[in-house]
Design an enzyme around this catalytic site. Structure first.
Site, PDB file in Angstrom:
ATOM      1  N   ILE A   9      34.046  63.487  24.697  1.00 22.29           N
ATOM      2  CA  ILE A   9      33.372  64.782  24.612  1.00 22.29           C
ATOM      3  C   ILE A   9      31.911  64.703  25.026  1.00 22.29           C
ATOM      4  O   ILE A   9      31.351  65.692  25.509  1.00 22.29           O
ATOM      5  CB  ILE A   9      33.499  65.354  23.181  1.00 22.29           C
ATOM      6  N   GLY A  10      31.257  63.549  24.871  1.00 12.93           N
ATOM      7  CA  GLY A  10      29.874  63.487  25.335  1.00 12.93           C
ATOM      8  C   GLY A  10      29.069  62.352  24.752  1.00 12.93           C
ATOM      9  O   GLY A  10      28.528  61.530  25.476  1.00 12.93           O
ATOM     10  N   SER A  11      28.974  62.279  23.433  1.00 14.64           N
ATOM     11  CA  SER A  11      28.096  61.292  22.818  1.00 14.64           C
ATOM     12  C   SER A  11      28.870  60.035  22.425  1.00 14.64           C
ATOM     13  O   SER A  11      30.053  60.088  22.108  1.00 14.64           O
ATOM     14  CB  SER A  11      27.423  61.879  21.580  1.00 14.64           C
ATOM     15  N   HIS A  63      35.799  62.523  12.771  1.00 17.72           N
ATOM     16  CA  HIS A  63      34.996  62.631  11.555  1.00 17.72           C
ATOM     17  C   HIS A  63      35.423  61.615  10.496  1.00 17.72           C
ATOM     18  O   HIS A  63      34.824  61.540   9.430  1.00 17.72           O
ATOM     19  CB  HIS A  63      35.087  64.051  10.989  1.00 17.72           C
ATOM     20  N   GLU A 121      32.038  80.297  15.361  1.00 15.96           N
ATOM     21  CA  GLU A 121      31.402  80.504  14.060  1.00 15.96           C
ATOM     22  C   GLU A 121      30.498  81.730  14.051  1.00 15.96           C
ATOM     23  O   GLU A 121      30.226  82.304  13.000  1.00 15.96           O
ATOM     24  CB  GLU A 121      30.606  79.284  13.642  1.00 15.96           C
ATOM     25  N   CYS A 157      34.526  73.719  18.602  1.00 14.26           N
ATOM     26  CA  CYS A 157      34.822  73.010  17.356  1.00 14.26           C
ATOM     27  C   CYS A 157      35.830  73.744  16.496  1.00 14.26           C
ATOM     28  O   CYS A 157      36.254  74.846  16.809  1.00 14.26           O
ATOM     29  CB  CYS A 157      33.531  72.778  16.572  1.00 14.26           C
ATOM     30  N   GLU A 180      17.238  62.658   0.495  1.00 10.18           N
ATOM     31  CA  GLU A 180      17.589  61.574  -0.427  1.00 10.18           C
ATOM     32  C   GLU A 180      19.043  61.656  -0.875  1.00 10.18           C
ATOM     33  O   GLU A 180      19.681  60.636  -1.149  1.00 10.18           O
ATOM     34  CB  GLU A 180      16.642  61.572  -1.638  1.00 10.18           C
ATOM     35  N   TRP A 181      19.587  62.868  -0.941  1.00 12.43           N
ATOM     36  CA  TRP A 181      21.006  63.071  -1.288  1.00 12.43           C
ATOM     37  C   TRP A 181      21.896  62.367  -0.272  1.00 12.43           C
ATOM     38  O   TRP A 181      22.832  61.641  -0.625  1.00 12.43           O
ATOM     39  CB  TRP A 181      21.266  64.572  -1.324  1.00 12.43           C
TER      40      TRP A 181
END
Length: 763
Positions: free
Chosen positions: A432-434, A695, A606, A644, A19-20
C-alpha cells in the site's frame, strides 16, 4: 436560584506527552509486569480527573478512560470474548483483552472500523451464540476509585445498548430487537448497582440517535429507556447524543429519562431551531453541547454566551447543563506545550483543557453576569480577528481547475493501454505504500529535527533505507514497488509540512486506534502548492529498479478529514484547494516518468454525513475533489487509490465514479462483507482487497491468504484483481513484514498457476 452546572462528556486518554501510549506499548513489549502496568494506568487516569477538577467542572466523567477502546471495554464487560481466544466465562484477562484487539499467532484480531464519521477506530464486538452477562461493573469500579482517591462524585459514562448492538456484528439484522433485548436487563442490573453505591447522574451515550432512524427504532428507544429508568429510580440518566442534530426531536426529548444531551455546535442549527419551535419538557435537564468537541479553534465567547442565552429562554437554569458538543477524545490535550506555533495561530487554538476552561468561563458569566467575563470575551474576539487576518477566501484556483475533471479516455480503453505499457502478470502483487518505521528511522528523524545531524546526513540515511527496501522487494518478487515513505512521519502531516496554508503542532496528538496516535495538521489559510513534495524520493527509488515504483500521495478528502480545518469557509472549498495543489504534484511526477501514481483516500468513507439527506452532496464533492487531483494524466498513467475499513456497500457508486484505475481496500477482517457487496453491485475497474491484516503482529497462513484471494475471484474477474496487504506497513516490525509478504507473494504465485492451469484445461 440554582446555577447552571458544567459537565464534560469524555477526556483524551493519551496524556500530554502520550504517556498512556508509552505505558501500553512497554507492557506489550514485555518491559513491564501487569501490576506495574495497572498502577501506571491508574496514575494517568487520576491525573486526568484531577485536571478536570482543577478546571472547575461540576460533572466529571468516569468510565471514559480505556486501556484500548471503550467499545471493546463494553464488550468484555458483558463477557463477549470470541471463542478463538480460548477464554470462556468470567472476567477477561488483560492479555485476552489485548489479544482481541491485536490478534495472536493463532487467532486473528477482531475487526476494527471507524466510530461514526470520525477518525477514531473501535473494535467491532462479535455477537455469537454466547449469552451475555454482566461480568464486571466497570463504571462502578471507576466511580468508586474517583470518589475514594480524589473525593470526586463522578458521572459514570456508559455506551448505550442500542448503539452498542448497532456497532456490533454477528447477528441477523432482522433479529436486532431480539439481540438488544438480551442486553437491556444487564444495563438495568448495572444501573441498580450504581444506584446502590449512591451514584446520582449517569451518562448513557446513544450517538446513533443523531443518525437517520426509522419510526420503529425511535419507538423502541421509548420501550428500552422506560425499563432502564424504572429499574433504578434513584439514578438520574442523561441520554447523550452528539455529532449531529436529532431528526425526531419531539420524540427524543420525550423519552423517559431525566436528561437529554444535544449537540448545539455540529447540528447546523437544527437542534436550536427545534428547541425554539417545540420547547423542552419541564421535567428534564438539557445537557447542551456549546463548545466544539471535534475542532481546535477557540470559541467566540460572545457568540457562545448568546447561544446559551437563547437556550435559557426555553430551559430554566436549574435544568441546564453546559458542556462540550462531544467527547474531547477527538482533540489534543493542551496547547500550553506548543512552543513553535505563530502567536496569531496559537492564540486562536483551543485543545481539550482550553475547551473545558471555556466552559468554566461561560458558567462564570452565567452565574455572575457577562461583565465578569468581559476581558475573556474580548480576548477571544481579538484572537479570532488576528487569525482571520492571516486567511483569505479566494476560490479562483479551484474554479479554474474544474474545467478539466475527466480522464481522456474511459477505463476500458485505458486498461488495454496500461497493460501494454506495464506488462504486469496476472494477479499483480504490491503493497500500500509505507514500510516499517523502525526505531532507527525514528531516531534519525529525531536527530535531524533537533539539528544533531544535517540535511545531507539525513537524506543519505533515507536513501540507504529506500535502497535496502527496494532490494527486499526485488527478493520478495513483488510486481509493483513503493519507496517506503521513510521520510514521512504521517501520511497527512507530511503534506501539511509541504503545502501553504498549514501549521504543524509539536504535541497535538490524537488517538486514532489503540496506541496509534496521529498529529493532525492545522489548516488555517488558503492551501496552495509550494514545491515538489514527493518527486526526489520517488525518482531515486525508481532509479534502483526496472519494476514500476508508485508515486505516493494522500488524497484531498483524507487530508481535509484528517486535519483540523479552518471553519470560515466551506470544507469543500478547502478540499478543492488541496486537490488543485495535488494536481500540480501529479503533473510533475508524470512529467518525470512516474506512471503509477497512488492518491490515497482512506478517510473518504469516514467523512460521510450521518444524515441520509446529506450523503449525496458529500460524496459528489469528494468524487470531484479526487478527479480534480488526478484527471489530467495521460491514458497510460495508472491512478491508484486506497481506502480503509468501512461499510463500502453504500458508496460503491461513488468509488466507481472516482475513475481510479486501481483501488485497494482495507478489508482483511471483513473480507466476506465486501465480497457480498461486490456480488450485489458491478465494479469493473482494478481492485485489490486486502488479503491480510497489518494491524496485527500475526503472520498470516498461506491457506488463509489463498482463501481470501479465491473468494474474491468468485465475484471479480481475474484480470482486475490485485493482491496486497490491507494497509500500509509503517507500524509493523521488519521481520514480521517480510515474513507476511513472503506468504502473500507465494499465495499469489500459487493461485496464478492454478488459474493458468484451469484456463489451459478449458481450452
Amino acid at each position: 436560584m440554582m446555577s447552571i452546572k458544567s459537565s464534560n462528556l469524555g477526556y483524551p486518554r493519551i496524556g500530554e506527552n502520550r504517556e498512556w501510549k508509552k505505558v501500553m506499548e512497554k507492557y506489550w513489549a514485555g518491559g513491564m509486569e501487569e501490576d506495574e502496568f495497572q498502577e501506571k494506568m491508574k496514575e494517568i487516569r487520576l491525573q486526568h480527573l484531577r485536571k478536570q477538577q482543577d478546571l472547575g467542572i461540576d460533572m466529571i466523567p468516569v468510565g471514559d478512560f480505556s486501556f484500548y477502546d471503550h467499545v471493546l471495554d463494553t464488550a468484555v464487560m458483558f463477557g463477549l470474548v470470541p471463542k478463538r481466544f480460548n477464554e470462556y466465562g468470567g472476567k477477561a484477562s488483560i492479555k485476552t483483552y489485548y489479544d482481541i484487539a491485536r490478534g495472536t499467532k493463532e487467532a486473528v484480531a477482531s475487526e476494527m472500523t471507524k466510530w461514526f464519521n470520525t477518525n477514531y477506530h473501535y473494535i467491532v464486538p462479535e455477537l455469537d451464540e454466547t449469552k451475555p452477562s454482566l461480568i464486571e461493573n466497570r463504571p462502578l469500579q471507576l466511580y468508586q476509585e474517583a470518589k475514594r482517591e480524589l473525593n470526586i462524585e463522578g458521572k459514570p459514562v456508559i455506551l448505550g445498548p442500542v448503539t452498542f448492538v448497532k456497532l456490533s456484528k454477528g447477528y441477523k439484522k432482522d433479529l436486532f430487537r431480539t439481540v438488544v433485548d438480551q442486553y437491556v436487563p444487564l444495563y438495568a442490573q448495572l444501573l441498580r448497582e450504581l444506584e446502590a453505591e449512591g451514584v446520582t447522574w449517569v451518562q448513557i451515550d446513544e450517538p446513533v440517535l443523531a443518525t437517520s432512524l426509522s419510526r420503529e427504532e425511535v419507538d423502541y428507544f421509548q420501550e428500552i429507556y422506560k425499563i432502564l429508568t424504572e429499574s433504578a429510580h434513584g439514578i438520574r440518566v442523561i441520554l447523550q447524543t452528539y455529532y449531529e442534530s436529532v431528526d425526531d426531536y419531539q420524540d427524543i426529548v420525550s423519552l423517559p429519562v431525566h436528561g437529554i444531551g444535544l449537540d448545539f455546535v455540529q447540528d447546523d442549527g437544527e437542534n436550536l431551531n427545534s428547541l425554539i419551535k417545540y420547547g423542552f419538557p419541564e421535567d428534564k435537564v438539557l445537557a447542551a453541547g456549546i463548545i466544539n468537541g471535534r475542532n481546535i479553534w477557540r470559541a467566540n465567547l460572545e457568540e457562545t454566551f448568546s447561544l446559551v442565552h437563547n437556550i435559557q429562554q426555553h430551559v430554566a437554569d436549574d435544568r441546564l447543563i453546559i458542556q462540550p458538543s462531544s467527547s474531547l477524545l477527538h482533540v489534543p490535550v493542551t496547547k500550553k506545550n506548543e512552543k513553535k506555533l505563530e502567536d496569531n495561530i496559537k492564540n486562536a487554538l483551543s485543545f481539550a483543557d482550553e475547551k473545558l476552561h471555556e466552559i468554566s468561563i461561560i458558567k462564570k458569566g452565567l452565574d455572575k453576569g457577562i461583565t465578569e467575563i468581559q476581558n475573556q470575551i474580548s480576548d477571544s474576539k481579538r484572537a479570532i480577528e488576528a487569525l482571520r487576518a492571516l486567511q483569505s477566501t479566494t476560490d479562483a484556483k479551484s474554479k479554474e481547475a474544474e474545467l478539466s475533471m475527466e480522464r481522456k479516455e474511459p477505463f476500458r480503453v485505458r486498461r488495454q493501454l496500461q497493460q501494454s505499457f506495464f506488462q504486469l502478470p496476472l494477479l499483480p502483487t504490491t503493497t500500500i505504500g509505507s514500510f516499517p518505521q523502525t526505531p532507527e528511522v525514528k531516531k534519525q528523524r529525531s536527530l535531524w529535527r533537533k539539528g544533531q545531524i544535517d540535511q545531507m546526513q539525513y537524506e543519505k540515511f533515507i536513501k540507504e533505507e529506500t535502497e535496502r527496501w527496494i532490494k527486499i522487494q526485488e527478493k520478495l518478487g513483488l510486481d509493483v514497488f513503493v519507496h517506503g515513505e521513510f521520510e514521512r512521519t504521517d501520511m497527512v502531516e507530511y503534506f501539511g509540512e509541504k503545502l501553504e496554508g498549514f501549521q504543524i503542532t509539536e504535541l497535538g496528538w490524537v488517538q486514532s486506534y489503540g496506541s496509534r496516535c496521529v498529529k493532525p495538521p492545522i489548516i488555517y489559510g488558503d492551501v496552495s502548492f509550494r514545491a515538489p513534495m514527493t518527486l526526489k524520493e520517488t525518482l531515486y527509488a525508481q532509479s534502483l529498479t526496472l519494476k514500476p515504483v508508485k508515486g505516493m500521495l494522500t488524497g484531498p478528502i483524507t487530508i481535509l478529514n484528517w486535519s483540523f480545518a479552518r471553519d470560515d469557509i466551506s470544507k469543500y472549498e478547502v478540499a478543492n484547494q488541496i486537490a488543485f495543489a495535488l494536481r500540480e504534484e501529479v503533473r510533475i511526477l508524470e512529467e518525470n516518468g512516474i506512471r503509477m501514481i497512488q492518491v490515497d483516500e482512506p478517510a473518504l468513507r469516514e467523512g460521510v454525513p450521518l444524515k441520509e439527506e446529506k450523503k449525496e452532496g458529500y460524496l459528489h464533492a469528494a468524487v470531484n475533489a479526487f478527479k480534480l487531483a488526478t484527471a489530467s494524466v495521460e491514458n497510460e498513467t495508472q491512478i491508484h487509490t486506497h481506502m480503509c475499513y468501512s461499510n463500502f456497500k453504500e458508496i460503491m457508486g461513488a468509488i466507481s465514479e472516482m475513475d481510479a484505475d486501481v483501488i485497494s481496500i482495507e478489508t482483511s477482517k471483513s473480507h466476506g462483507e465486501l465480497i457480498h457487496a461486490l456480488e450485489e453491485s458491478t465494479y469493473d475497474k482494478g481492485i485489490g482487497l486486502g488479503v491480510y491484516d497489518i494491524h496485527s503482529p500475526r503472520i498470516p497462513l498461506l491457506n488463509e491468504i489463498k482463501e481470501n484471494i479465491e473468494r474474491a475471484l468468485n465475484v471479480l474477474d481475474v484480470h482486475q484483481f490485485w493482491i496486497n496487504p490491507d494497509c500500509g506497513l509503517k507500524t509493523r516490525g521488519e521481520d514480521e513484514t517480510i515474513s507476511a509478504l513472503q506468504v502473500m507473494v507465494e499465495a499469489a504465485k500459487q493461485v496464478r498457476e492454478e488459474v493458468t492451469l484451469q484456463k489451459a484445461l478449458r481450452s
